[in-house]
Design a protein around this motif. Structure first.
Motif, PDB file in Angstrom:
ATOM      1  N   ILE A  82      49.716  30.034  41.110  1.00  0.00           N
ATOM      2  CA  ILE A  82      50.466  30.574  42.011  1.00  0.00           C
ATOM      3  C   ILE A  82      51.699  29.884  42.559  1.00  0.00           C
ATOM      4  CG2 ILE A  82      50.763  31.918  44.302  1.00  0.00           C
ATOM      5  CD1 ILE A  82      47.927  32.953  43.902  1.00  0.00           C
ATOM      6  N   VAL A  83      51.363  28.741  42.818  1.00  0.00           N
ATOM      7  CA  VAL A  83      52.592  27.642  43.451  1.00  0.00           C
ATOM      8  C   VAL A  83      53.422  27.278  41.940  1.00  0.00           C
ATOM      9  CG1 VAL A  83      53.098  25.272  43.889  1.00  0.00           C
ATOM     10  CG2 VAL A  83      51.322  26.608  45.011  1.00  0.00           C
ATOM     11  N   LEU A  84      52.845  27.079  40.657  1.00  0.00           N
ATOM     12  CA  LEU A  84      53.711  26.843  39.538  1.00  0.00           C
ATOM     13  C   LEU A  84      54.390  28.104  39.097  1.00  0.00           C
ATOM     14  CD1 LEU A  84      50.791  24.909  37.366  1.00  0.00           C
ATOM     15  CD2 LEU A  84      53.027  24.094  38.554  1.00  0.00           C
ATOM     16  N   ALA A  85      53.653  29.253  39.210  1.00  0.00           N
ATOM     17  CA  ALA A  85      54.605  30.514  38.726  1.00  0.00           C
ATOM     18  C   ALA A  85      55.789  30.763  39.870  1.00  0.00           C
ATOM     19  CB  ALA A  85      53.734  31.689  38.901  1.00  0.00           C
ATOM     20  N   ALA A  86      55.636  30.388  41.087  1.00  0.00           N
ATOM     21  CA  ALA A  86      56.984  30.465  42.067  1.00  0.00           C
ATOM     22  C   ALA A  86      57.752  29.707  41.854  1.00  0.00           C
ATOM     23  CB  ALA A  86      56.067  30.301  43.512  1.00  0.00           C
ATOM     24  N   SER A  87      57.534  28.293  41.214  1.00  0.00           N
ATOM     25  CA  SER A  87      58.572  27.479  41.034  1.00  0.00           C
ATOM     26  C   SER A  87      59.270  27.449  39.585  1.00  0.00           C
ATOM     27  CB  SER A  87      57.758  25.939  40.964  1.00  0.00           C
ATOM     28  OG  SER A  87      56.938  25.695  39.776  1.00  0.00           O
ATOM     29  N   ALA A  88      58.832  28.470  38.805  1.00  0.00           N
ATOM     30  CA  ALA A  88      59.504  28.650  37.385  1.00  0.00           C
ATOM     31  C   ALA A  88      60.762  28.979  37.375  1.00  0.00           C
ATOM     32  CB  ALA A  88      58.350  29.525  36.697  1.00  0.00           C
ATOM     33  N   GLU A  89      61.487  28.694  36.640  1.00  0.00           N
ATOM     34  CA  GLU A  89      63.021  29.062  36.313  1.00  0.00           C
ATOM     35  C   GLU A  89      63.214  30.495  36.520  1.00  0.00           C
ATOM     36  OE1 GLU A  89      67.160  28.531  36.419  1.00  0.00           O
ATOM     37  OE2 GLU A  89      65.572  27.350  37.164  1.00  0.00           O
ATOM     38  N   ASP A  90      64.088  31.230  37.011  1.00  0.00           N
ATOM     39  CA  ASP A  90      64.266  32.567  36.896  1.00  0.00           C
ATOM     40  C   ASP A  90      64.514  33.136  35.395  1.00  0.00           C
ATOM     41  OD1 ASP A  90      64.854  35.295  38.216  1.00  0.00           O
ATOM     42  OD2 ASP A  90      66.771  34.740  37.077  1.00  0.00           O
ATOM     43  N   ALA A  91      63.885  34.021  35.041  1.00  0.00           N
ATOM     44  CA  ALA A  91      64.327  34.488  33.725  1.00  0.00           C
ATOM     45  C   ALA A  91      65.635  34.855  33.201  1.00  0.00           C
ATOM     46  CB  ALA A  91      63.210  35.571  33.178  1.00  0.00           C
ATOM     47  N   THR A  92      66.393  35.369  34.150  1.00  0.00           N
ATOM     48  CA  THR A  92      67.719  35.466  34.135  1.00  0.00           C
ATOM     49  C   THR A  92      68.425  34.283  33.471  1.00  0.00           C
ATOM     50  OG1 THR A  92      67.770  37.204  35.647  1.00  0.00           O
ATOM     51  CG2 THR A  92      69.865  36.614  35.047  1.00  0.00           C
ATOM     52  N   THR A  93      68.350  33.211  34.443  1.00  0.00           N
ATOM     53  CA  THR A  93      69.060  32.128  34.077  1.00  0.00           C
ATOM     54  C   THR A  93      68.405  31.323  32.872  1.00  0.00           C
ATOM     55  OG1 THR A  93      69.262  31.719  36.445  1.00  0.00           O
ATOM     56  CG2 THR A  93      69.520  29.804  35.266  1.00  0.00           C
ATOM     57  N   TYR A  94      67.232  31.230  32.564  1.00  0.00           N
ATOM     58  CA  TYR A  94      66.775  30.561  31.610  1.00  0.00           C
ATOM     59  C   TYR A  94      67.086  31.208  30.092  1.00  0.00           C
ATOM     60  CZ  TYR A  94      63.372  28.162  28.387  1.00  0.00           C
ATOM     61  OH  TYR A  94      62.877  27.673  27.400  1.00  0.00           O
ATOM     62  N   PHE A  95      67.202  32.407  30.093  1.00  0.00           N
ATOM     63  CA  PHE A  95      67.499  33.125  28.885  1.00  0.00           C
ATOM     64  C   PHE A  95      68.880  33.429  28.816  1.00  0.00           C
ATOM     65  CE2 PHE A  95      62.828  34.351  29.242  1.00  0.00           C
ATOM     66  CZ  PHE A  95      62.454  33.923  28.109  1.00  0.00           C
ATOM     67  N   GLN A  96      69.642  33.136  29.841  1.00  0.00           N
ATOM     68  CA  GLN A  96      71.024  33.233  29.826  1.00  0.00           C
ATOM     69  C   GLN A  96      71.616  34.688  29.751  1.00  0.00           C
ATOM     70  OE1 GLN A  96      72.812  30.381  26.609  1.00  0.00           O
ATOM     71  NE2 GLN A  96      70.997  29.336  26.777  1.00  0.00           N
ATOM     72  N   ILE A  97      70.895  35.450  30.445  1.00  0.00           N
ATOM     73  CA  ILE A  97      71.281  36.918  30.758  1.00  0.00           C
ATOM     74  C   ILE A  97      72.295  37.004  31.495  1.00  0.00           C
ATOM     75  CG2 ILE A  97      70.306  39.211  30.948  1.00  0.00           C
ATOM     76  CD1 ILE A  97      67.626  38.303  30.326  1.00  0.00           C
ATOM     77  N   PRO A  98      73.353  37.794  31.354  1.00  0.00           N
ATOM     78  CA  PRO A  98      74.390  37.908  32.307  1.00  0.00           C
ATOM     79  C   PRO A  98      73.872  38.610  33.791  1.00  0.00           C
ATOM     80  CG  PRO A  98      75.103  38.897  30.335  1.00  0.00           C
ATOM     81  CD  PRO A  98      73.817  38.622  30.229  1.00  0.00           C
ATOM     82  N   THR A  99      74.234  37.720  34.706  1.00  0.00           N
ATOM     83  CA  THR A  99      73.373  38.279  36.097  1.00  0.00           C
ATOM     84  C   THR A  99      73.797  39.476  36.527  1.00  0.00           C
ATOM     85  OG1 THR A  99      75.203  37.126  37.319  1.00  0.00           O
ATOM     86  CG2 THR A  99      73.064  35.702  36.672  1.00  0.00           C
ATOM     87  N   ASP A 100      74.899  40.071  36.096  1.00  0.00           N
ATOM     88  CA  ASP A 100      75.466  41.253  36.660  1.00  0.00           C
ATOM     89  C   ASP A 100      74.808  42.767  35.950  1.00  0.00           C
ATOM     90  OD1 ASP A 100      76.785  40.670  34.693  1.00  0.00           O
ATOM     91  OD2 ASP A 100      78.979  41.814  35.213  1.00  0.00           O
TER      92      ASP A 100
END
Length: 636
Positions: A607-625
């Motif tokens: 659970i701690v590791l999952a919470a620390s994971a990089e946001d999928a939006t940033t990791y996969f370079q998806i436009p945040t808006d």
């Protein structure tokens, strides 16, 4: 169909083969700067530590011949025969390294895939232990030359080492493309100076050449019992960094690495070690620091500066290797996603991972304050290196047997002697367990626990998620029979299983009661090869008029990018305007449950590791808006 002959596989020479001589020599020079940095700085401390221990019993001359014989034959058997002549042929589509060997073995030995996966995790864990100790011992051993310039400068050794290392780790975020072009020439000068220093002193005592006879090394170990094993462990410091020959195969190619080692690097190292040996046999007081005493007093300051540059380059190679290995581990699903920054527009391999960089820096600083000298660190160094080498050999067994189709007796004839030698070195290093050898073991154990917990937790999470997902074909039929209200535009749903309706889609349909005119299920998969050819990157399948299934494939040495995937799709007549597309992601909130399949400690860790994971939006370079996140709670 005829079976392949039992011989070395017909693989190409990598980047250098088929190119002109100018390109070959450029690659050879580059390999000198990157591949051999770690093993090239071993003369700073390897002989000194081994001869200091060996000279406690018997004469200095006997100890010197025994140590030099062990160094020469260790480099010949482990580095030259195992890595240069054997493992450099075991490329995974031109790439080498721990995970490349693991993936190659898993493709040809399916039944042993779990064992190879476990070996890969263990080997990677030991590499990180090496990545902590290498910068500390390399830089410390270089700046310890200050005490020879002026004894009162001894108090400045640790502060100087910390300044060098702080600058090194700080510069990582700016990339190394600009300074990397100087690595080859600097290290070429370094090896030339190593050879020169040795040549100047071999004539002092030509009997040092007797050490080319392996019997001197064997007799020394046999006749000195525990001391002989202790010296074996210290001798292996001369081979640290040998793994880089295989790990950097994809960057330089087999032929440039082989030629650089056989005709330049190894001769320079042997000359330097034998020069140190002749010096010590001629003057026992030189044992204090035989490397720097090879050079005249007026050359000490220039040598100190050159040594510092060489060790910084060696450390840079290890840090870059840690970044590369981390990205591969993320792609293979062994650790959570971390932020990955590309520091070069032209070189795909130039990456920077902030979290890894600063965790390494903190551990390196802690190690320096805990051990304070390169001699104290020497005990800790060999454990991680020899353990990683043993794991390499075990995985190579499956590749040689299953991929190269050698008969089992022939594989055993090659692998078992190498394994026995490396296990002997590993056992010798374990004698220093309570003098610092426990450090890399603890680091490796921590990382192995994290990786195994993450793999086990993600598998459990995937199983639990699948229970709540509907079959996509079934859902399409239901929606065609009773169409929902459709809104204009395109919706992209990221999912691990492109044949199941993702949770984000089901929640959108359940709560908003609408569907977009065009819905794309995008699944990003990591395959068992380092890289995927552009024409094999994506496959597109039209499920219905309103649903499209896209599967994007990436190698374990590549970083996925959703915008680039959509660009590939556009070339295959699947036009997607990213500015008019909504991306639906599932954000899972994990909570504990008394009925978890995981032990309580492992459940909390996951659970701690999952919470620390990089946001999928940033990791996969998806436009945040353009992102819509749908939150779900999952009890694991």
């Amino acid at each position: 169909m005829a079976q392949p002959q039992a011989s070395l596989p017909a693989v190409d020479f990598g980047s250098a083969e088929g190119h002109d001589n100018k390109n070959f020599w450029a690659l050879a020079l580059g390999s000198v700067g990157v591949v051999f940095g770690d093993i090239g700085t071993s003369p700073l401390y390897a002989f000194k530590e081994a001869i200091t221990a060996a000279s406690h019993h018997g004469t200095v001359a006997e100890a010197t011949l025994g140590v030099l014989s062990l160094i020469f034959w260790s480099m010949t058997l482990v580095v030259t025969i195992k890595y240069v002549l054997l493992l450099l042929h075991a490329d995974n589509k031109g790439e080498g390294g721990m995970f490349a060997l693991m993936a190659l073995g898993q493709t040809v030995a399916r039944r042993s895939a779990p064992l190879l996966g476990a070996l890969g995790i263990a080997g990677a864990s030991f590499f990180y232990g090496d990545a902590v100790i290498t910068p500390a011992i390399s830089v410390l051993s270089a700046v310890e030359g200050l005490r020879l310039i002026a004894p009162q400068l001894e108090v400045a050794i640790i502060p100087a080492a910390l300044v060098v290392l702080t600058g090194l780790f700080w510069m990582q975020s700016h990339g190394t493309a600009r300074v990397a072009r100087f690595f080859g020439p600097v290290m070429a000068l370094w090896f030339a100076v190593l050879a020169l220093g040795g040549l100047m002193h071999i004539a002092d005592n030509l009997s040092v050449l007797l050490a080319l006879n392996p019997l001197y090394g064997i007799e020394f170990v046999y006749s000195n019992g525990v001391l002989g094993l202790t010296v074996m462990g210290l001798v292996f410091l001369a081979c640290t960094g040998a793994e880089a020959l295989y790990a950097d195969l994809g960057h330089f190619g087999r032929r440039p690495i082989t030629v650089s080692w056989l005709y330049f690097v190894m001769p320079a190292l042997i000359l330097n070690y034998f020069g140190q040996g002749a010096l010590v046999m001629n003057d026992a007081n030189a044992i204090e620091n035989p490397f720097y005493r090879l050079y005249p007093q007026y050359a000490l300051v220039p040598m100190l500066i050159l040594s510092t540059f060489a060790t910084v380059i060696a450390c840079q190679a290890v840090i870059t290797g840690a970044f590369s290995l981390t990205r591969q581990a993320i792609q293979l699903g062994l650790i959570p996603r971390f932020e990955i920054r590309h520091t070069s527009e032209s070189v795909a391999g130039q990456i920077y991972i902030p979290r890894v960089n600063w965790i390494l820096f903190i551990f390196v600083v802690m190690v320096i304050f805990a051990f304070r000298t390169s001699s104290n660190l020497a005990a800790a160094y060999g454990v991680s290196v020899t353990a990683a080498m043993v794991i390499d050999t075990l995985m190579a067994f499956f590749v040689i047997w299953k991929c190269w189709r050698w008969p089992l007796w022939r594989v055993a004839l090659v692998v078992i002697p190498l394994l026995m030698i490396e296990q002997a070195f590993f056992s010798a290093n374990l004698l220093k367990l309570f003098e610092g050898g426990w450090v890399p073991l603890v680091i490796a154990a921590m990382l192995a626990i994290i990786m195994f917990s993450w793999v086990k937790g993600t598998r459990l999470l995937a199983k639990l998620t699948k229970r709540n997902e509907a079959d996509l074909d079934w859902l399409v039929r239901k929606l065609e029979a009773k169409p929902p209200h459709r809104v204009p535009g395109t919706a992209v749903f990221l999912t691990g299983d492109p044949y199941a309706a993702p949770t984000s889609m089901m929640h959108n349909l359940k709560h908003n009661r609408v569907m977009h005119e065009r819905n794309i299920l995008l699944s990003i998969r990591t395959v068992e090869t380092p890289r995927v050819a552009r024409h094999e990157r994506i496959t597109i399948e039209r499920v219905s008029d309103h649903f499209i299934r896209i599967v994007a494939r990436y190698g374990f040495m590549e970083t996925p990018s959703v915008p680039k995937i959509l660009e590939h799709a556009r070339r295959k007549d699947c036009n997607i305007d990213i500015g008019a597309t909504s991306f639906f992601l599932s954000r899972r909130s994990l909570r504990k449950t008394p009925k978890s399949e995981l032990p309580r400690w492992q459940e909390r860790l996951f659970i701690v590791l999952a919470a620390s994971a990089e946001d999928a939006t940033t990791y996969f370079q998806i436009p945040t808006d353009r992102v819509v996140e749908v939150g779900t709670q999952v009890a694991i």
